[in-house]
Motif scaffolding. Structure first.
Motif, PDB file in Angstrom:
ATOM      1  N   LYS A 180       0.830  -1.195   0.000  1.00  0.00           N
ATOM      2  CA  LYS A 180       0.000   0.000   0.000  1.00  0.00           C
ATOM      3  C   LYS A 180       0.863   1.243   0.000  1.00  0.00           C
ATOM      4  N   ILE A 181       0.581   2.184  -0.864  1.00  0.00           N
ATOM      5  CA  ILE A 181       1.333   3.432  -0.938  1.00  0.00           C
ATOM      6  C   ILE A 181       0.624   4.471  -0.100  1.00  0.00           C
ATOM      7  N   THR A 182       1.300   5.027   0.888  1.00  0.00           N
ATOM      8  CA  THR A 182       0.678   6.055   1.708  1.00  0.00           C
ATOM      9  C   THR A 182       0.569   7.340   0.931  1.00  0.00           C
ATOM     10  N   ARG A 183      -0.340   8.202   1.376  1.00  0.00           N
ATOM     11  CA  ARG A 183      -0.515   9.481   0.682  1.00  0.00           C
ATOM     12  C   ARG A 183       0.763  10.300   0.739  1.00  0.00           C
ATOM     13  N   ARG A 184       1.454  10.252   1.909  1.00  0.00           N
ATOM     14  CA  ARG A 184       2.697  11.022   2.040  1.00  0.00           C
ATOM     15  C   ARG A 184       3.751  10.521   1.059  1.00  0.00           C
TER      16      ARG A 184
ATOM     17  N   GLU B 136     -30.495   0.028  -6.134  1.00  0.00           N
ATOM     18  CA  GLU B 136     -31.377  -0.933  -6.791  1.00  0.00           C
ATOM     19  C   GLU B 136     -31.965  -1.916  -5.776  1.00  0.00           C
ATOM     20  N   ALA B 137     -31.189  -2.243  -4.746  1.00  0.00           N
ATOM     21  CA  ALA B 137     -31.624  -3.214  -3.739  1.00  0.00           C
ATOM     22  C   ALA B 137     -32.417  -2.573  -2.609  1.00  0.00           C
ATOM     23  N   GLY B 138     -32.680  -1.264  -2.729  1.00  0.00           N
ATOM     24  CA  GLY B 138     -33.455  -0.584  -1.703  1.00  0.00           C
ATOM     25  C   GLY B 138     -32.645  -0.151  -0.493  1.00  0.00           C
ATOM     26  N   LEU B 139     -31.325  -0.140  -0.639  1.00  0.00           N
ATOM     27  CA  LEU B 139     -30.441   0.284   0.441  1.00  0.00           C
ATOM     28  C   LEU B 139     -29.814   1.630   0.098  1.00  0.00           C
ATOM     29  N   THR B 140     -29.166   2.238   1.072  1.00  0.00           N
ATOM     30  CA  THR B 140     -28.420   3.473   0.844  1.00  0.00           C
ATOM     31  C   THR B 140     -26.932   3.182   1.007  1.00  0.00           C
ATOM     32  N   TYR B 141     -26.134   4.121   0.574  1.00  0.00           N
ATOM     33  CA  TYR B 141     -24.685   4.002   0.682  1.00  0.00           C
ATOM     34  C   TYR B 141     -24.262   3.834   2.141  1.00  0.00           C
ATOM     35  N   ASP B 142     -24.993   4.455   3.058  1.00  0.00           N
ATOM     36  CA  ASP B 142     -24.664   4.383   4.485  1.00  0.00           C
ATOM     37  C   ASP B 142     -25.073   3.063   5.130  1.00  0.00           C
ATOM     38  N   ASP B 143     -25.770   2.212   4.377  1.00  0.00           N
ATOM     39  CA  ASP B 143     -26.208   0.933   4.936  1.00  0.00           C
ATOM     40  C   ASP B 143     -25.098  -0.114   4.991  1.00  0.00           C
ATOM     41  N   VAL B 144     -23.958   0.181   4.351  1.00  0.00           N
ATOM     42  CA  VAL B 144     -22.827  -0.743   4.420  1.00  0.00           C
ATOM     43  C   VAL B 144     -21.643  -0.030   5.059  1.00  0.00           C
ATOM     44  N   GLU B 145     -20.711  -0.803   5.553  1.00  0.00           N
ATOM     45  CA  GLU B 145     -19.477  -0.248   6.108  1.00  0.00           C
ATOM     46  C   GLU B 145     -18.418  -0.268   5.009  1.00  0.00           C
ATOM     47  N   SER B 146     -18.022   0.915   4.572  1.00  0.00           N
ATOM     48  CA  SER B 146     -17.059   1.020   3.481  1.00  0.00           C
ATOM     49  C   SER B 146     -15.636   0.843   3.984  1.00  0.00           C
ATOM     50  N   SER B 147     -14.867   0.021   3.277  1.00  0.00           N
ATOM     51  CA  SER B 147     -13.452  -0.161   3.569  1.00  0.00           C
ATOM     52  C   SER B 147     -12.680   0.227   2.326  1.00  0.00           C
ATOM     53  N   PHE B 148     -12.009   1.372   2.364  1.00  0.00           N
ATOM     54  CA  PHE B 148     -11.328   1.908   1.188  1.00  0.00           C
ATOM     55  C   PHE B 148      -9.967   1.231   1.014  1.00  0.00           C
ATOM     56  N   LEU B 149      -9.878   0.346   0.020  1.00  0.00           N
ATOM     57  CA  LEU B 149      -8.655  -0.411  -0.203  1.00  0.00           C
ATOM     58  C   LEU B 149      -8.322  -0.455  -1.691  1.00  0.00           C
ATOM     59  N   ALA B 150      -7.047  -0.258  -2.023  1.00  0.00           N
ATOM     60  CA  ALA B 150      -6.570  -0.436  -3.393  1.00  0.00           C
ATOM     61  C   ALA B 150      -6.670  -1.917  -3.754  1.00  0.00           C
ATOM     62  N   PRO B 151      -6.603  -2.259  -5.055  1.00  0.00           N
ATOM     63  CA  PRO B 151      -6.847  -3.644  -5.470  1.00  0.00           C
ATOM     64  C   PRO B 151      -6.060  -4.720  -4.719  1.00  0.00           C
ATOM     65  N   ALA B 152      -4.760  -4.534  -4.557  1.00  0.00           N
ATOM     66  CA  ALA B 152      -3.953  -5.565  -3.891  1.00  0.00           C
ATOM     67  C   ALA B 152      -4.391  -5.764  -2.443  1.00  0.00           C
TER      68      ALA B 152
ATOM     69  N   GLY C 247      -7.320  -4.938  -1.219  1.00  0.00           N
ATOM     70  CA  GLY C 247      -8.683  -5.450  -1.241  1.00  0.00           C
ATOM     71  C   GLY C 247      -8.707  -6.954  -1.416  1.00  0.00           C
ATOM     72  N   ARG C 248      -7.875  -7.454  -2.322  1.00  0.00           N
ATOM     73  CA  ARG C 248      -7.791  -8.912  -2.547  1.00  0.00           C
ATOM     74  C   ARG C 248      -7.333  -9.625  -1.274  1.00  0.00           C
ATOM     75  N   ALA C 249      -6.334  -9.062  -0.599  1.00  0.00           N
ATOM     76  CA  ALA C 249      -5.824  -9.685   0.623  1.00  0.00           C
ATOM     77  C   ALA C 249      -6.900  -9.723   1.710  1.00  0.00           C
ATOM     78  N   ALA C 250      -7.603  -8.605   1.875  1.00  0.00           N
ATOM     79  CA  ALA C 250      -8.668  -8.541   2.883  1.00  0.00           C
ATOM     80  C   ALA C 250      -9.798  -9.512   2.543  1.00  0.00           C
ATOM     81  N   PHE C 251     -10.101  -9.620   1.265  1.00  0.00           N
ATOM     82  CA  PHE C 251     -11.166 -10.510   0.795  1.00  0.00           C
ATOM     83  C   PHE C 251     -10.814 -11.965   1.095  1.00  0.00           C
ATOM     84  N   GLU C 252      -9.578 -12.362   0.796  1.00  0.00           N
ATOM     85  CA  GLU C 252      -9.169 -13.744   1.005  1.00  0.00           C
ATOM     86  C   GLU C 252      -9.083 -14.106   2.482  1.00  0.00           C
ATOM     87  N   LYS C 253      -8.724 -13.134   3.318  1.00  0.00           N
ATOM     88  CA  LYS C 253      -8.604 -13.390   4.761  1.00  0.00           C
ATOM     89  C   LYS C 253      -9.953 -13.362   5.477  1.00  0.00           C
ATOM     90  N   GLY C 254     -10.982 -12.911   4.764  1.00  0.00           N
ATOM     91  CA  GLY C 254     -12.287 -12.810   5.397  1.00  0.00           C
ATOM     92  C   GLY C 254     -12.452 -11.560   6.233  1.00  0.00           C
TER      93      GLY C 254
END
Length: 317
Positions: A2-6, A155-171, A173-180
């Motif tokens: 992950k590349i930090t903003r700094r 489309e599913a009748g939900l709002t953006y605030d109905d989920v917990e957003s986790s902002f992750l770049a692709p690599a 995101g894949r790691a978090a997805f595989e680890k559950g």
């Protein structure tokens, strides 16, 4: 990694400080077009072919290439003056325009709504988007899939605030997805196809019927205003790569595989979900992009309203 903003800011600052950057594009004899590309798509194929260098050399230009992990990072560099031209999905230029980046939409590829999707693990109990309520969803903030998530929830009748957003770049995101660590991952090809093949990720919803998923070619205002001939050469070269990829997807996948580190069969799957045929933006595409911008302003994801038509190159692509 992950590349930090700094760290990213330091890289961009170093690029700006290098003597061989935008000073030459401004009018010196040996002009350089600095192209930002991502690890997938037409521009990386164009880079690999080496045909653009020859075409631009004939009109007195050379090329410098810089890779970025996603569209938001690429357009941050464009805003900082570190690149002149690049390609992203629909959402990054809206965030960039809202941040006063001097960008111009030059051209686009046709819609490819199957080229992005909300994925869940193969054994996940989640069977519909509606079941994402209260769940943790990973995606790259400000990318094309950000809008896919918004529209799929709507489309599913939900709002953006109905989920917990986790902002992750692709690599990440894949790691978090595989680890559950997250319940779902919203991602684009080829990362989408790679997850479907490698870990049998299950598609919950792709973009069909809710988002177009265009790819846009963008340049700085300085490039568009002062270097029209170079842009024409660029677009012609992209058009040639498009035709080749469309006519021989297997060959394109074989050429792309070493540079992106993804097996050829996965890339064939991804490339077959794309659309090809670069063209200028018409009123319909501008209106679609404006709708995304308006949606994000209403959600307070961008700080101000933007008018897409104000930053579209007029005339041919």
């Amino acid at each position: 990694m992950k590349i930090t903003r700094r760290a990213f800011t330091a890289v961009v600052a170093g690029a700006i400080a290098t003597p061989l950057t935008h000073v030459r594009l401004a009018g010196a004899a040996d002009k350089v077009v600095r192209i930002g590309y991502q690890k997938y798509g037409t521009l990386v194929l164009l880079k690999g072919k080496g045909t653009l260098e020859k075409k631009l050399e004939s009109i007195g230009y050379t090329v410098e290439w810089t890779e970025f992990p996603g569209g938001p990072q690429l357009l941050e560099a464009l805003n900082a003056g570190a690149v002149d031209f690049g390609s992203t999905g629909e959402t990054p230029p809206i965030f960039a325009q809202a941040a006063n980046a001097p960008l111009v939409y030059i051209a686009h590829e046709p819609p490819a709504p199957r080229g992005e999707a909300i994925l869940v693990p193969k054994d996940s109990p989640i069977k519909s988007v509606a079941e994402l309520k209260g769940k943790k969803v990973a995606f790259n903030k400000g990318s094309n899939v950000h809008y896919l998530l918004v529209k799929a929830l709507e489309e599913a009748g939900l709002t953006y605030d109905d989920v917990e957003s986790s902002f992750l770049a692709p690599a990440d995101g894949r790691a978090a997805f595989e680890k559950g660590a997250v319940d779902a991952w919203v991602i684009w090809d080829p990362f989408q196809a790679a997850a479907e093949v490698a870990v049998e990720a299950r598609e919950l919803r792709n973009g069909e019927g809710i988002v177009p998923n265009h790819q846009f070619y963008l340049g700085t205002k300085a490039l568009v205003d002062g270097h029209a001939e170079a842009i024409d050469v660029l677009i012609d070269a992209i058009s040639e790569i498009d035709e080749w990829t469309k006519s021989d997807t297997a060959a394109a996948a074989a050429e792309l595989s070493p540079s992106v580190g993804i097996p050829k069969p996965v890339l064939v799957k991804a490339l077959e979900r794309q659309s090809y045929g670069v063209k200028s933006l018409d009123d319909t595409v501008v209106a679609q992009q404006q709708n995304i911008a308006d949606t994000f302003f209403k959600l307070k994801l961008i700080p101000k309203e933007v008018t897409i038509a104000d930053v579209v190159r007029k005339g041919k692509a």
